[in-house]
Write a protein that holds these residues in place. Structure first.
Motif, mmCIF file in Angstrom:
data_model
loop_
_atom_site.group_PDB
_atom_site.id
_atom_site.type_symbol
_atom_site.label_atom_id
_atom_site.label_comp_id
_atom_site.label_asym_id
_atom_site.label_seq_id
_atom_site.Cartn_x
_atom_site.Cartn_y
_atom_site.Cartn_z
ATOM 1 N N ASP A 188 -12.553 -5.478 -12.193
ATOM 2 C CA ASP A 188 -11.271 -6.087 -11.863
ATOM 3 C C ASP A 188 -10.672 -5.287 -10.708
ATOM 4 N N ALA A 189 -10.639 -5.889 -9.516
ATOM 5 C CA ALA A 189 -10.172 -5.186 -8.323
ATOM 6 C C ALA A 189 -8.726 -4.718 -8.467
ATOM 7 N N ASN A 190 -7.876 -5.532 -9.074
ATOM 8 C CA ASN A 190 -6.469 -5.161 -9.245
ATOM 9 C C ASN A 190 -6.330 -3.970 -10.196
ATOM 10 N N LYS A 191 -7.123 -3.998 -11.277
ATOM 11 C CA LYS A 191 -7.085 -2.887 -12.222
ATOM 12 C C LYS A 191 -7.612 -1.602 -11.577
ATOM 13 N N ALA A 192 -8.665 -1.732 -10.766
ATOM 14 C CA ALA A 192 -9.218 -0.567 -10.080
ATOM 15 C C ALA A 192 -8.216 0.008 -9.076
ATOM 16 N N ALA A 193 -7.526 -0.881 -8.334
ATOM 17 C CA ALA A 193 -6.523 -0.428 -7.369
ATOM 18 C C ALA A 193 -5.381 0.293 -8.085
ATOM 19 N N GLY A 195 -5.686 1.864 -10.918
ATOM 20 C CA GLY A 195 -6.241 3.145 -11.341
ATOM 21 C C GLY A 195 -6.221 4.173 -10.227
ATOM 22 N N LEU A 196 -6.611 3.757 -9.026
ATOM 23 C CA LEU A 196 -6.596 4.674 -7.876
ATOM 24 C C LEU A 196 -5.180 5.148 -7.574
ATOM 25 N N ARG A 197 -4.215 4.248 -7.715
ATOM 26 C CA ARG A 197 -2.818 4.594 -7.455
ATOM 27 C C ARG A 197 -2.337 5.647 -8.457
ATOM 28 N N GLN A 198 -2.708 5.487 -9.721
ATOM 29 C CA GLN A 198 -2.296 6.462 -10.729
ATOM 30 C C GLN A 198 -3.022 7.801 -10.541
ATOM 31 N N ILE A 199 -4.275 7.753 -10.121
ATOM 32 C CA ILE A 199 -5.001 8.992 -9.792
ATOM 33 C C ILE A 199 -4.289 9.736 -8.673
ATOM 34 N N LEU A 200 -3.877 9.003 -7.654
ATOM 35 C CA LEU A 200 -3.179 9.608 -6.517
ATOM 36 C C LEU A 200 -1.900 10.299 -6.966
ATOM 37 N N GLU A 437 11.121 3.317 -15.329
ATOM 38 C CA GLU A 437 10.942 2.188 -16.236
ATOM 39 C C GLU A 437 9.525 1.616 -16.173
ATOM 40 N N ASN A 438 8.646 2.265 -15.409
ATOM 41 C CA ASN A 438 7.253 1.828 -15.280
ATOM 42 C C ASN A 438 6.347 2.729 -16.103
ATOM 43 N N LYS A 439 5.058 2.420 -16.125
ATOM 44 C CA LYS A 439 4.104 3.260 -16.853
ATOM 45 C C LYS A 439 3.912 4.599 -16.163
ATOM 46 N N TYR A 440 3.969 4.602 -14.838
ATOM 47 C CA TYR A 440 3.969 5.839 -14.054
ATOM 48 C C TYR A 440 4.805 5.568 -12.814
ATOM 49 N N ALA A 441 5.236 6.620 -12.145
ATOM 50 C CA ALA A 441 6.329 6.510 -11.176
ATOM 51 C C ALA A 441 6.072 5.544 -10.028
ATOM 52 N N ILE A 442 4.854 5.515 -9.507
ATOM 53 C CA ILE A 442 4.600 4.680 -8.322
ATOM 54 C C ILE A 442 3.819 3.413 -8.675
ATOM 55 N N GLU A 443 3.884 3.003 -9.932
ATOM 56 C CA GLU A 443 3.141 1.813 -10.358
ATOM 57 C C GLU A 443 3.519 0.588 -9.537
ATOM 58 N N VAL A 445 4.543 0.319 -6.544
ATOM 59 C CA VAL A 445 4.246 0.357 -5.111
ATOM 60 C C VAL A 445 3.237 -0.731 -4.756
ATOM 61 N N GLY A 446 2.347 -1.021 -5.696
ATOM 62 C CA GLY A 446 1.309 -2.010 -5.441
ATOM 63 C C GLY A 446 1.817 -3.430 -5.306
ATOM 64 N N VAL A 447 3.075 -3.683 -5.684
ATOM 65 C CA VAL A 447 3.594 -5.050 -5.584
ATOM 66 C C VAL A 447 4.219 -5.336 -4.219
ATOM 67 N N PHE A 448 4.344 -4.298 -3.387
ATOM 68 C CA PHE A 448 4.877 -4.518 -2.044
ATOM 69 C C PHE A 448 3.961 -5.467 -1.273
ATOM 70 N N GLN A 449 4.520 -6.551 -0.776
ATOM 71 C CA GLN A 449 3.725 -7.485 0.013
ATOM 72 C C GLN A 449 3.577 -7.030 1.452
ATOM 73 N N TYR A 450 4.506 -6.189 1.873
ATOM 74 C CA TYR A 450 4.490 -5.699 3.253
ATOM 75 C C TYR A 450 3.576 -4.475 3.315
ATOM 76 N N LYS A 451 2.350 -4.679 3.744
ATOM 77 C CA LYS A 451 1.325 -3.635 3.680
ATOM 78 C C LYS A 451 1.683 -2.348 4.407
ATOM 79 N N PRO A 452 2.304 -2.412 5.596
ATOM 80 C CA PRO A 452 2.654 -1.154 6.267
ATOM 81 C C PRO A 452 3.515 -0.227 5.414
ATOM 82 N N VAL A 453 4.457 -0.797 4.648
ATOM 83 C CA VAL A 453 5.303 0.020 3.783
ATOM 84 C C VAL A 453 4.458 0.645 2.677
ATOM 85 N N ARG A 454 3.591 -0.165 2.087
ATOM 86 C CA ARG A 454 2.743 0.312 0.995
ATOM 87 C C ARG A 454 1.836 1.449 1.467
#
Length: 481
Positions: A188-193, A195-200, A437-443, A445-454
């Motif tokens: 699952d690409a979304n789940k993997a992404a 996971g990488l975000r939480q690792i970071l 209020e999320n599972k981890y602080a930057i969870e 961030v992945g919902v930003f549609q504007y890629k440069p900000v993300r």
């Protein structure tokens, strides 16, 4: 093998690619492959203790089957206590033998009886406290009929030894992880992404915050007599951030790595330093351990039934055991005792479950009262951490006496706090507050549609990790438990 090491940076992508592109045909292949790489991961510490892990795995697998197959309650109890006895026996020998023998000798000395002993040079098998509790929960759950035993040894072995959680948790339950082991997993690409975000974020906590605090903390605690009261207070506060960044950072990395392989592990931290009382703190700190003690010790003792004094007694028992679980030292026992004392007022006045939701939910800022509660709770927790960090009770009391000394009105010693570290902690806590209020602080961030900000956010975190990473690898604090 450390999560923050070059070896792991090579190990993880190699295992990931083989798992999804070579061993992805059958579930049994994937599980066998994960067991082998988990044993390889564990062998990097000391391959000799791999045999202890394998024996413990087989013991609980076999006794679980015998408990389930036994018609007699007496025989079920025999097999249950066989598993508990052998598991705790190994844990007691490797972790507590010298502590018990030394304490016994000191007790005899108090009565004028000489007793000579030779302490054993015992190497503590890494992760033994964690995988022992994995197996015990499995066997106990079978005994009480909460779960049926698996007849697939491969599945059970993976449940116990899955490498992201093997050496420092979270402490998983068979009811949660075993069903995930037993069903096919698809990439699952979304789940993997995610996971990488939480690792970071976990790496940021470990490298920038925990390791950043470690140098100042070590200097202050190792030479406490040379520092002013304000410096000692600062040292206790910095250790609070160090242990949180270190342990919750490990948990974030573990959860993120597991998600790369299609698994969801139990959340271990829920922004504990935003707690409004110590009871809430323990619902948010090391959740897998505190819930383990609640389910397998507190409730069997009677839990909250039987009146106020029974609840107080049971609370003291679980916190003393929790302190002892952390290490063979009286400092950990006093640490546990302090937390029990901190919680007693909320039990007496029946307020221990008052703060169940996250503070200031749906609001940008807490009220003045909420903020004062957070500061007071953080102060109590930080005070208790002094015992947790100190090598002995005498050093802990020396440290505390230094805090309540005539130097309390003096400024901190020059060079005690690096200006970059202070800025990093403030940035860290601001991000944690925004994402509380999320599972981890930057969870989110992945919902930003504007890629440069993300990607600006991601690259900033990577920049901070690269800028403040130490040249030598720093082990995680909870590896010693």
């Amino acid at each position: 093998m450390l999560f923050n090491s070059l070896e792991f940076a090579l190990f993880l992508p190699t295992v990931f690619l083989l798992y999804w592109f070579v061993f992805n045909k059958k579930l049994k292949q994937q599980n066998l492959f994960l067991i082998l790489v988990s044993y390889l991961f564990y062998s990097f510490w000391d391959w000799r203790f791999l045999f202890l892990l394998i024996f413990s795995t087989f013991l609980d697998y076999y006794t679980g089957l015998r408990i389930f197959q036994s018609d007699s309650k007496k025989h079920r109890k025999i097999w249950l206590f066989t598993s508990i006895g052998i598991n705790l026996g190994f844990l007691g020998y490797f972790k507590y033998y010298n502590f018990f023998i030394e304490s016994f000798a000191n007790l005899l000395h108090q009565f004028g009886l000489g007793y000579s002993y030779i302490p054993l040079t015992i190497i503590l098998p890494i992760g033994i406290s964690f995988y022992t509790f994995h197996g015990l929960s499995y066997v106990i759950d079978i005994y009480y009929g909460r779960v049926r035993p698996t007849t697939n040894y491969v599945d059970y072995s993976l449940f116990v030894s899955f490498f992201p959680l093997l050496v420092a948790g979270p402490i998983e339950r068979a009811t949660h992880l075993l069903p995930q082991v037993q069903v096919p997993r698809k990439f699952d690409a979304n789940k993997a992404a995610d996971g990488l975000r939480q690792i970071l974020w976990g790496l940021f906590k470990k490298v920038v915050i925990a390791d950043g605090c470690a140098m100042a903390v070590n200097k202050i605690f190792d030479n406490s007599s040379e520092y002013t009261s304000s410096s000692l207070i600062l040292g206790a506060v910095l250790f609070s951030f160090q242990i949180y960044g270190d342990f919750s950072g490990y948990s974030d990395i573990a959860l993120g790595v597991a998600r790369l392989f299609g698994f969801e592990l139990l959340q271990n931290f829920k922004f504990p330093y935003f707690s409004r009382d110590v009871a809430e703190f323990w619902r948010r700190w090391h959740i897998s351990l505190s819930s383990w003690f609640k389910d397998y010790l507190y409730i069997p003792l009677g839990g909250s039934k039987g009146g106020t004094w029974t609840r107080i007694r049971n609370t003291f028992i679980i916190f003393l055991v929790s302190g002892f679980w952390h290490g063979a030292n009286w400092t950990f026992i006093i640490w546990g005792l302090l937390h029990a004392l901190f919680i007693v007022p909320s039990i007496i006045f029946n307020t221990n479950r008052r703060n169940l939701s996250i503070v200031a939910a749906g609001r940008w800022m807490p009220t003045v009262w909420e903020f004062s509660q957070i500061l007071f709770t953080f102060g109590l927790v930080s005070f208790a951490w002094i015992f947790f960090r100190s090598e002995s009770l005498s050093k802990a009391f020396t440290y505390i006496s230094g805090i309540f000394s005539s130097s309390i009105f003096k400024l901190p010693n020059k060079g005690t706090l690096d200006k970059y570290l202070l800025a990093n902690i403030l940035i860290f806590m601001a991000i944690e507050w925004i994402g509380r209020e999320n599972k981890y602080a930057i969870e989110k961030v992945g919902v930003f549609q504007y890629k440069p900000v993300r990607w600006l956010i991601y690259s900033s975190i990577i920049f901070f990790i690269g800028m403040f990473m130490k040249t030598t690898e720093s082990p995680f604090i909870y590896f010693q438990f």
